[in-house]
Design a protein around this motif. Structure first.
Motif, short mmCIF file in Angstrom:
data_model
loop_
_atom_site.label_atom_id
_atom_site.label_comp_id
_atom_site.label_asym_id
_atom_site.label_seq_id
_atom_site.Cartn_x
_atom_site.Cartn_y
_atom_site.Cartn_z
N GLN A 276 37.36 10.78 44.03
CA GLN A 276 38.79 10.92 43.71
C GLN A 276 39.26 10.22 42.55
O GLN A 276 38.46 9.14 42.20
N SER A 277 40.23 10.57 41.79
CA SER A 277 40.89 9.95 40.70
C SER A 277 41.87 8.83 41.36
O SER A 277 42.85 9.41 42.06
N MET A 278 41.74 7.51 41.00
CA MET A 278 42.52 6.57 41.62
C MET A 278 43.42 5.91 40.80
O MET A 278 44.58 5.43 41.15
N ILE A 279 43.05 5.89 39.44
CA ILE A 279 43.93 5.03 38.55
C ILE A 279 45.12 5.74 37.96
O ILE A 279 46.19 5.16 38.08
N ASN A 280 45.15 6.95 37.59
CA ASN A 280 46.33 7.46 36.91
C ASN A 280 46.75 8.85 37.50
O ASN A 280 47.38 9.56 36.80
N GLU A 281 46.19 9.20 38.56
CA GLU A 281 46.47 10.62 39.23
C GLU A 281 47.12 10.31 40.32
O GLU A 281 46.68 10.68 41.49
N ARG A 282 48.23 9.76 40.30
CA ARG A 282 48.88 9.38 41.59
C ARG A 282 49.46 10.63 42.42
O ARG A 282 49.39 10.45 43.65
N ALA A 283 49.60 11.65 41.77
CA ALA A 283 50.46 13.15 42.45
C ALA A 283 49.16 13.43 43.58
O ALA A 283 49.76 14.10 44.48
N ALA A 284 48.02 13.29 43.06
CA ALA A 284 46.72 13.79 44.26
C ALA A 284 47.00 13.41 45.57
O ALA A 284 46.99 14.03 46.36
N TYR A 285 47.16 11.85 45.78
CA TYR A 285 47.63 11.32 47.03
C TYR A 285 49.02 12.17 47.78
O TYR A 285 48.73 12.57 49.01
N THR A 286 49.74 12.35 47.18
CA THR A 286 51.08 13.04 47.56
C THR A 286 50.59 14.46 48.10
O THR A 286 50.96 14.99 49.13
N ASN B 18 33.94 2.45 51.57
CA ASN B 18 33.27 2.89 50.37
C ASN B 18 32.61 4.40 50.55
O ASN B 18 31.64 4.58 49.98
N LEU B 19 33.33 5.24 51.12
CA LEU B 19 32.79 6.59 51.34
C LEU B 19 33.49 7.49 50.23
O LEU B 19 33.53 8.53 50.05
N THR B 20 34.21 6.79 49.20
CA THR B 20 35.01 7.59 48.16
C THR B 20 34.47 6.76 46.88
O THR B 20 34.29 5.31 46.75
N THR B 21 34.59 7.39 45.79
CA THR B 21 34.54 6.74 44.25
C THR B 21 35.74 5.76 44.15
O THR B 21 36.80 6.25 44.69
N LYS B 22 35.66 4.71 43.70
CA LYS B 22 36.75 3.88 43.22
C LYS B 22 36.97 3.73 41.73
O LYS B 22 35.99 3.96 41.17
N SER C 110 37.12 10.14 34.48
CA SER C 110 36.03 9.80 34.95
C SER C 110 35.69 10.47 36.19
O SER C 110 34.40 10.69 36.53
N ALA C 111 36.62 10.77 37.15
CA ALA C 111 36.25 11.59 38.25
C ALA C 111 35.85 12.75 37.91
O ALA C 111 35.00 13.48 38.63
N THR C 112 36.61 13.62 37.04
CA THR C 112 36.26 14.87 36.67
C THR C 112 34.93 15.02 36.08
O THR C 112 33.98 15.64 36.32
N GLN C 113 34.28 13.93 35.21
CA GLN C 113 33.02 13.92 34.68
C GLN C 113 32.01 13.48 35.83
O GLN C 113 30.89 14.05 35.77
N GLY C 114 32.33 12.45 36.68
CA GLY C 114 31.57 12.19 37.70
C GLY C 114 31.07 13.24 38.60
O GLY C 114 29.96 13.26 38.98
N PHE C 115 31.78 13.84 39.14
CA PHE C 115 31.65 14.97 39.95
C PHE C 115 30.63 16.08 39.49
O PHE C 115 29.74 16.45 39.93
N MET C 116 31.06 16.24 38.05
CA MET C 116 30.08 17.20 37.37
C MET C 116 28.48 16.47 37.06
O MET C 116 27.62 17.37 37.07
N ASN C 117 28.72 15.27 36.92
CA ASN C 117 27.15 14.56 37.16
C ASN C 117 26.68 14.20 38.37
O ASN C 117 25.87 13.36 38.55
N GLY C 118 27.04 14.86 39.46
CA GLY C 118 26.39 14.57 40.90
C GLY C 118 26.88 13.40 41.29
O GLY C 118 25.91 12.46 42.15
N GLN C 119 27.90 12.49 41.23
CA GLN C 119 28.29 11.22 41.64
C GLN C 119 28.74 11.15 43.03
O GLN C 119 28.65 10.15 43.67
N GLY C 120 28.84 12.27 43.51
CA GLY C 120 29.43 12.34 44.94
C GLY C 120 29.65 13.84 45.49
O GLY C 120 29.36 14.75 44.90
#
Lengths: 437, 292, 278
Positions: free
Chosen positions: A202-212, A254-258, A264-274
């Motif tokens: 999950q993108s936590m730092i600057n994608e607030r809209a995602a939670y909404t 800790n069942l999500t990336t923080k 970095s979330a977009t990149q992280g998923f692409m690199n198999g982080q979760g």
């Protein structure tokens, strides 16, 4: 210095001159960027043929070729384009046609800045029935169509099926998805134990809209009415608390990336982080390309699904979309006609745009085998049926989305109790709506 | 019939008149209209209703705004002292005509040429706990990453680091051009006296450039009270509102919510804050140096 | 003997610390340049590979292919140069006036200008936009140039600088019966070159990098400045898919400023021994 200035003045004067012509002139304003380097005029895109920018640039080129009597000025502006658009309306010089989000239409409609198009579209034989339910709902305000819907988009579950398999969460080649919050937590724990990686990216730092958007979708899933009228939101409810508690539990365990931002979330998923990345329709193309590239972590390991319904049987999803609207300004009959032809052209090419990953808005396209044979589209096409925007008279949806996302993050990260955050979100939103003139 | 003195004075006034005209037209007048606007409940397109001081009352009871005020002061406190001192040291070291000094002046100026978009993009990659540059270095020593952007207690410090890096150039140049004005013979005399470096600095150099020190501090306060792009682009004011400065609040209210009367009121408060702080510093410095 | 050796060690120490600090300053910039030479697709996967080949010029080719970019470059250059010239002229005249000349309400007026220093852009931007709309100044060059001329920083800087020049200089000239303008032009102005250069660089820089005002004033693509034009070319809202392209734009947009810096900076520190005010 003096010579430099005079050279500049001359250069500007020369480039300002253009031959006069008899063509009908209209202005089209859009977002989606500039990519002429990838799309030479009169040719198919050279690179990234399914990109938003490339497809739209190609389409507009084609419109100009097919309509030599229309002189189109294309104004490309920075995303999301509203600061400029508002400034243009304030200065009395808006573009004729402009791409905006469905969620922003009430802002401009309520001020009489855009015109209804029901009659215009009918002249070309296009009625509301031609559009998918999600699209139709997004552009209808007070029984009038206020725009040509171009797409619907929504967050999806982008899934790394390779990691899912390692966690024993695959069955018959399909990912096993949860049906209840308890199942979600159990599967996420199982995933983490087996792979050592978090279930969610999950993108936590600057994608607030995602939670909404998560919240909207799961409220709709519980048939909760959170906008009883367009001026009041109700958020401190058992339904909302249940949703936030679930995401908080996921965060706490800790069942999500923080600590990731959108990039970095977009990149992280692409690199198999979760296992599962919660992000919109627009990423399908990029991840599908990775899934077809040998050697990449996502190679042959990518699937994408609508949000699984966790809180009951009601199938629902919050969607937004892009639409083309027409400014309320003086135009000649010929210009009106040119605007109409442009809209009809975009309507006719709805399939081309759906290659971006966004959902088509024309019912016939959504049902066509051409569309459904694109990768993953069978898995998500139902969203054009069940997807819903907010009630069409709710204004300032962008601002509301940010406020709610702000408070939700505070609750999920433990800066505030859940009740407090939901109350604050409710108060701030209602205060905003109360102060609308 | 003007007296000779009046004529001279009028001629004198002509030196400042062009600027004063532009100043009044493009700064004072819009400011006054903004003050007027702050007394209305107004929408960008929807007309306006006079509400007196209601917008101000609303601000005073708006926890989001009050938090933003606190955040802004914290940021200024974190940011301005380093921006007054580090450039001074650099200027002292680089105030010479060698090629090496010229090279380093260029180096320390170089970050100033970037726009805020690029600055934030670069620093995001340096500081982000997930795979960022600093996190990677810490990992080498077996240390956990620092949550630069997601811990409410740290986030403004991160903004300050970024800002100091970005804004060093202007104060350094101001100090350098001021050092050029210090008469060289004073130093020569001091060198004859065999004064130590520190003594020369505190007795001669600093007093000679005191005006510039004041200028730099005031300028940096004015600039840093208007923090906006860094948090807007990196954190959107989060987490928990801890990096939302006043200007971001104004932007959200004015440009995203179109509540321009309310935004205008918040702008006036920001103006008042900056005015009090700068004027206070200016008067204080005049008192201390004792000139007019 | 030991004195000069001490001094030598001190020099070495200074140099080493300068190098360390300098590296901290420029490494992000070097990173920017390296990233601009990478393909966007590769950067989407990882940003840590900037220092390994392969490198590509595709991002620079993409900028050149954008038909608008040279127009925007011209617009930015025109606006920034005229704004810089305007600020230098207005600020020098006013600075001299406030520092040296007598006229009624001088101190009060200076204090008001000082007040102006405290006006945040946000407090005036909406009403100024309305005013310029009424005057039909949007999408014109004056609309872009004028607002920057009102900034009080230059006046404040030049006033302080003129005040620091010893009064004996103009008094001597006064005895020669020179006019005020002549004293200003021939005697004092040359002494303010370092301040002029500093002010020039920073006015140009602020003008070149300005974003908000051009964004809402120049809304037609042929009137965009480089910052607005470049932002509009950005494909994706979160700047994810075109990182290399974005960095290329940064390099491209920064080059003119570096040139201006190179022109001006030699006036800031001239041969220390010779040029200082005596």
């Amino acid at each position: 210095m003096k010579t430099l200035v005079s050279i500049l003045i001359m250069a500007l004067a020369i480039s300002a001159c253009s031959p006069k012509d008899e063509r009908t002139h209209i202005t089209v304003q859009r977002i989606f960027g500039e990519c002429r380097a990838n799309v030479p005029r009169d040719q198919a895109p050279l690179r990234n043929p399914d990109g938003e920018c490339e497809i739209l640039t190609g389409l507009i080129d084609r419109f100009e070729r097919e309509n030599p009597d229309i002189d189109l000025t294309v104004n490309i502006v920075a995303w999301p384009g509203y600061d400029q658009l508002s400034a243009q309306y304030a200065a009395g010089d808006p573009p004729d046609v402009v791409s905006i989000h469905m969620s922003s239409m009430p802002d401009y409609q309520s001020r009489g800045l855009i015109v209804p198009l029901t009659a215009e579209l009918a002249q070309d034989g296009v009625s509301a029935k031609a559009f998918t339910p999600a699209a139709r709902q997004g552009i209808t305000i007070k029984n009038e169509l206020y725009g040509l819907p171009f797409d619907n988009w929504t967050p999806l579950w982008h899934i790394n099926t390779g990691l899912f398999a390692r966690a024993g969460l695959m069955k018959d080649g399909e990912p096993i998805l949860p049906h209840t919050p308890e199942e979600l937590l159990a599967q996420a724990r199982q995933f983490k134990a087996a792979t050592g990686k978090p279930y969610f990216v999950q993108s936590m730092i600057n994608e607030r809209a995602a939670y909404t958007r998560n919240l909207y979708t799961y409220l709709m899933n519980q048939k909760a009415v959170f906008f009883e009228d367009p001026k009041h939101i109700r958020l401190n409810t058992p339904e909302a608390r249940r949703i936030v508690a679930l995401f908080k539990q996921i965060y706490d365990e800790n069942l999500t990336t923080k600590d990731q931002d959108y990039s970095s979330a977009t990149q992280g998923f692409m690199n198999g982080q979760g296992g599962v990345y919660l992000v919109g329709t627009w990423m399908i193309g990029a991840y599908e390309a990775e899934a077809n590239t040998p050697g990449q972590p996502l190679y042959k390991s990518y699937a994408v699904k609508p949000y699984p319904m966790l809180f009951g049987a009601e199938r629902a999803a919050y969607v937004d979309g892009h639409a083309w609207v027409v400014s309320n300004r003086e135009r000649s009959l010929k210009q009106d006609e040119a605007v109409r032809r442009f809209l009809k052209f975009l309507y006719d090419h709805n399939y081309d745009w759906s290659r971006t990953g966004h959902l088509p808005t024309v019912q016939a396209v959504a049902q066509s085998s051409q569309y459904l044979s694109l990768p993953h589209r069978r898995d998500i096409v139902a969203l054009s049926e069940i997807g819903r925007t907010l009630p069409s008279e709710v204004q300032r949806q962008f601002a509301i989305q940010d406020i709610i996302g702000d408070e939700l993050f505070s609750a999920i990260a433990g800066h505030k109790p859940i009740e407090q955050a939901l109350t604050d979100a409710e108060t701030r939103t209602n205060d905003l709506l109360f102060h609308l003139l | 019939m003007l007296s000779a003195k009046a004529k001279t004075q009028f001629g004198n006034f002509l030196f400042v008149a062009p600027y004063l005209f532009v100043f009044a037209w493009l700064l004072v007048w819009p400011l006054m209209s903004g003050m007027g606007l702050s007394l209305f409940k107004a929408d960008l397109f929807g007309g306006a209703t006079f509400v007196g001081f209601e917008n101000y009352a609303r601000l005073m009871s708006d926890p989001v705004f009050l938090q933003a005020v606190g955040n802004t002061f914290l940021f200024v406190l974190l940011c301005v002292p380093p921006l007054a001192i580090i450039p001074l040291l650099l200027a002292l070291l680089l105030n010479r005509s060698t090629r090496t000094a010229a090279f380093f002046r260029g180096v320390f100026f170089s970050s100033s040429v970037l726009s805020v978009t690029i600055v934030t993009l670069i620093w995001r990659m340096v500081l982000i706990p997930d795979g960022g540059f600093v996190a990677n270095i810490l990992a080498v020593f077996g240390l956990p990453p620092i949550p630069f952007f997601s811990d409410p207690g740290i986030v403004m410090g991160s903004m300050a680091i970024i800002t100091v890096w970005w804004c060093l150039g202007l104060p350094m140049m101001l100090y350098l051009s001021a050092l050029q004005q210090v008469p060289q013979d004073i130093y020569e005399a001091a060198a004859l006296d065999n004064s130590r470096w520190w003594t020369t600095l505190t007795r001669i150099t600093l007093p000679s450039i005191s005006r510039t020190v004041v200028l730099v501090v005031i300028m940096q306060c004015v600039l840093q009270f208007q923090l906006f792009g860094q948090p807007q682009l990196i954190t959107q004011g989060g987490p928990n509102g801890a990096s939302r400065p006043i200007v971001l609040f104004i932007f959200e209210v004015g440009f995203r919510r179109w509540d321009i009367g309310y935004a205008a009121a918040a702008s006036q408060i920001l103006f008042a804050i900056i005015l009090l702080v700068t004027l206070g510093q200016y008067l204080l410095s005049r008192k201390r140096t004792g000139d007019a | 003997m030991s004195h000069s050796r001490n001094q030598k060690w001190r020099e070495v120490g200074v140099l080493i610390s300068l190098i360390v600090m300098g590296l901290i300053m420029v490494s992000p910039l070097i990173w920017t340049v390296m990233l601009s030479l990478k393909s966007n697709g590769e950067l989407l996967r990882s940003t840590t590979n900037a220092f390994h080949p392969p490198y590509t010029g595709e991002n620079y080719a993409a900028i050149m292919a954008n038909s608008g970019v040279f127009r925007w470059l011209l617009n930015s250059a025109f606006v920034s140069i005229l704004q810089t010239l305007g600020v230098l002229i207005l600020s020098s005249l006013a600075g001299y006036g406030f520092a040296r000349l007598e006229f009624p309400y001088r101190n009060q007026l200076f204090l008001i200008v000082l007040f102006g220093l405290a006006i945040p852009e946000q407090a005036v931007i909406i009403t100024r936009h309305q005013m310029f709309a009424d005057l039909h100044l949007h999408n014109t060059y004056p609309g872009l140039i004028l607002p920057g001329l009102a900034a009080p920083f230059g006046v404040f800087l030049m006033t302080q600088y003129f005040k620091a020049i010893p009064k004996e200089l103009d008094e001597a000239a006064m005895l020669d019966n020179a006019s005020r303008f002549k004293i200003f032009w021939k005697v004092l102005l040359p002494l303010t070159l370092p301040a002029q250069a500093t002010l020039g660089i920073f006015t140009f820089l602020a003008s070149w990098n300005d974003y908000w005002w051009p964004l809402i004033s120049a809304t037609r693509a042929d009137m965009f400045t480089l910052t607005v034009g470049i932002a509009s070319s950005q494909i994706n809202f979160a700047q994810t898919s075109g990182l290399g392209y974005l960095m290329t734009q940064a390099v491209f947009a920064s080059l003119p400023i570096l040139i201006v810096y190179a022109i001006f900076q030699k006036y800031i520190v001239r041969a220390v021994a010779g040029a200082a005010v005596r």
